[in-house]
Scaffold this motif. Sequence first.
Motif, PDB file in Angstrom:
ATOM      1  N   UNK A 151      33.507  46.919  35.915  1.00  0.00           N
ATOM      2  CA  UNK A 151      34.416  46.492  34.901  1.00  0.00           C
ATOM      3  C   UNK A 151      33.740  45.586  33.909  1.00  0.00           C
ATOM      4  N   UNK A 152      34.163  45.451  32.665  1.00  0.00           N
ATOM      5  CA  UNK A 152      33.508  44.734  31.866  1.00  0.00           C
ATOM      6  C   UNK A 152      34.480  43.580  31.176  1.00  0.00           C
ATOM      7  N   UNK A 153      34.031  42.441  31.151  1.00  0.00           N
ATOM      8  CA  UNK A 153      34.724  41.525  30.798  1.00  0.00           C
ATOM      9  C   UNK A 153      34.137  40.955  29.126  1.00  0.00           C
ATOM     10  N   UNK A 154      35.147  41.195  28.369  1.00  0.00           N
ATOM     11  CA  UNK A 154      34.632  41.253  27.009  1.00  0.00           C
ATOM     12  C   UNK A 154      35.386  40.188  26.124  1.00  0.00           C
ATOM     13  N   UNK A 155      34.839  39.284  25.283  1.00  0.00           N
ATOM     14  CA  UNK A 155      35.405  38.308  24.412  1.00  0.00           C
ATOM     15  C   UNK A 155      34.383  38.458  22.803  1.00  0.00           C
TER      16      UNK A 155
ATOM     17  N   UNK B  14      33.396  45.317  40.011  1.00  0.00           N
ATOM     18  CA  UNK B  14      34.667  44.980  40.342  1.00  0.00           C
ATOM     19  C   UNK B  14      35.044  45.990  41.556  1.00  0.00           C
ATOM     20  N   UNK B  15      34.294  46.593  42.268  1.00  0.00           N
ATOM     21  CA  UNK B  15      34.507  47.471  43.209  1.00  0.00           C
ATOM     22  C   UNK B  15      34.898  46.659  44.347  1.00  0.00           C
ATOM     23  N   UNK B  16      35.655  47.497  45.190  1.00  0.00           N
ATOM     24  CA  UNK B  16      35.976  46.722  46.544  1.00  0.00           C
ATOM     25  C   UNK B  16      34.885  47.104  47.536  1.00  0.00           C
ATOM     26  N   UNK B  17      34.757  45.884  48.613  1.00  0.00           N
ATOM     27  CA  UNK B  17      33.843  46.099  49.624  1.00  0.00           C
ATOM     28  C   UNK B  17      34.375  46.968  50.482  1.00  0.00           C
ATOM     29  N   UNK B  18      33.731  48.324  50.877  1.00  0.00           N
ATOM     30  CA  UNK B  18      34.373  49.187  51.722  1.00  0.00           C
ATOM     31  C   UNK B  18      34.307  48.855  53.261  1.00  0.00           C
ATOM     32  N   UNK B  19      35.428  48.943  53.855  1.00  0.00           N
ATOM     33  CA  UNK B  19      35.495  48.419  55.178  1.00  0.00           C
ATOM     34  C   UNK B  19      35.692  46.980  55.469  1.00  0.00           C
TER      35      UNK B  19
ATOM     36  N   UNK C 139      35.700  38.592  47.020  1.00  0.00           N
ATOM     37  CA  UNK C 139      35.176  39.102  45.738  1.00  0.00           C
ATOM     38  C   UNK C 139      36.224  39.277  44.567  1.00  0.00           C
ATOM     39  N   UNK C 140      37.617  39.551  45.092  1.00  0.00           N
ATOM     40  CA  UNK C 140      38.633  39.683  44.087  1.00  0.00           C
ATOM     41  C   UNK C 140      38.996  38.355  43.485  1.00  0.00           C
ATOM     42  N   UNK C 141      38.768  37.409  44.104  1.00  0.00           N
ATOM     43  CA  UNK C 141      38.982  35.921  43.751  1.00  0.00           C
ATOM     44  C   UNK C 141      38.003  35.528  42.574  1.00  0.00           C
ATOM     45  N   UNK C 142      36.718  35.841  43.026  1.00  0.00           N
ATOM     46  CA  UNK C 142      35.709  35.540  42.054  1.00  0.00           C
ATOM     47  C   UNK C 142      35.809  36.210  40.773  1.00  0.00           C
TER      48      UNK C 142
ATOM     49  N   UNK D 218      40.506  39.837  29.254  1.00  0.00           N
ATOM     50  CA  UNK D 218      40.201  39.026  30.429  1.00  0.00           C
ATOM     51  C   UNK D 218      41.728  38.957  31.246  1.00  0.00           C
ATOM     52  N   UNK D 219      42.794  38.848  30.713  1.00  0.00           N
ATOM     53  CA  UNK D 219      43.837  38.539  31.430  1.00  0.00           C
ATOM     54  C   UNK D 219      44.213  39.819  32.295  1.00  0.00           C
ATOM     55  N   UNK D 220      44.027  41.003  31.757  1.00  0.00           N
ATOM     56  CA  UNK D 220      44.220  42.304  32.107  1.00  0.00           C
ATOM     57  C   UNK D 220      43.202  42.519  33.305  1.00  0.00           C
ATOM     58  N   UNK D 221      42.152  42.080  33.097  1.00  0.00           N
ATOM     59  CA  UNK D 221      40.963  42.155  34.372  1.00  0.00           C
ATOM     60  C   UNK D 221      41.358  41.092  35.552  1.00  0.00           C
ATOM     61  N   UNK D 222      41.958  40.090  35.018  1.00  0.00           N
ATOM     62  CA  UNK D 222      42.554  38.944  36.037  1.00  0.00           C
ATOM     63  C   UNK D 222      43.712  39.762  37.055  1.00  0.00           C
ATOM     64  N   UNK D 223      44.557  40.333  36.347  1.00  0.00           N
ATOM     65  CA  UNK D 223      45.670  40.883  36.953  1.00  0.00           C
ATOM     66  C   UNK D 223      45.206  41.989  38.038  1.00  0.00           C
ATOM     67  N   UNK D 224      44.033  42.801  37.782  1.00  0.00           N
ATOM     68  CA  UNK D 224      43.793  43.955  38.551  1.00  0.00           C
ATOM     69  C   UNK D 224      42.991  43.286  39.750  1.00  0.00           C
ATOM     70  N   UNK D 225      42.362  42.170  39.349  1.00  0.00           N
ATOM     71  CA  UNK D 225      41.513  41.326  40.498  1.00  0.00           C
ATOM     72  C   UNK D 225      42.536  40.777  41.334  1.00  0.00           C
ATOM     73  N   UNK D 226      43.779  40.342  40.893  1.00  0.00           N
ATOM     74  CA  UNK D 226      44.936  39.593  41.822  1.00  0.00           C
ATOM     75  C   UNK D 226      45.539  40.983  42.631  1.00  0.00           C
ATOM     76  N   UNK D 227      45.664  42.031  42.073  1.00  0.00           N
ATOM     77  CA  UNK D 227      46.113  43.105  42.875  1.00  0.00           C
ATOM     78  C   UNK D 227      45.096  43.469  43.949  1.00  0.00           C
TER      79      UNK D 227
END
Length: 173
Positions: A1-5, A106-111, A119-122, A137-146
Motif C-alpha cells: 500500500x502506498x501512503x501519498x500526500x 500492508x499485508x496481513x501476518x499469515x496465521x 500491524x493494522x494499528x501501526x 490517507x483516510x482510505x488507507x486508515x479505513x482499510x487498516x481498521x477493517x
Amino acid sequence: MLVTATSSLPHYYGLYSQAIVTSGDKPLIRTIEPLSGDETANGKQLSADQHRQIQELKSRDQEVRNHEQAHLSSAGGLAVSGVQFKYTTGPDGQRYVSGGEVSIDTSEVPGDPQATLLKAETIRRAALAPANPSGQDQSIAAKASAMANKARTELLMLRQDTSRNGQLIDIKA
C-alpha cells in the motif's frame, strides 16, 4: 500500500560556491554568487505573479515534506522505502517538491491474528499521522481498521475454541 500526500518546501538555499576556470596554464577561482530573489538563473527579472507562484511552490514543498515525514516516522519498520518525491520546476528554474509517497507493507501476518492486529494499528497510525491526512490517507486508515477488526474477530474465535476444549463433557451411560 502506498501512503501519498502532496506539499511544498523552499529550495532557495543562498549558498555560495566556487568554480575553477582554466585560462591557459593558470586556473582561476571565481566565486559564484547566489541568485537574488528577483532574478532567475538566466538573469531574467521575475514578475510579481512569478514571485507569488514561487512562494506557493515553497509553501507546498514544505507541506509535502512534513506530511511524508510524518508517514515515514509513524510507519517504523513497515515502511518498505524512504520518501519518493515528485518535483515541479518553478519560474525561477528551481525544483520544488509537489508530491510524495511512502510505501508501507500492508499485508496481513499469515496465521497470526495478534501480529496482524498490531500491524493494522501501526498502518492506521501511519496513515493518519500528518496534520491534514489526504483522502487516500483516510482510505488507507479505513482499510487498516477493517484489517484490525478482522484480526480481532479471528482472535475471539480462537479464544472461544480454546475455552470450549475440555469444558464440554459428553456423559452417556
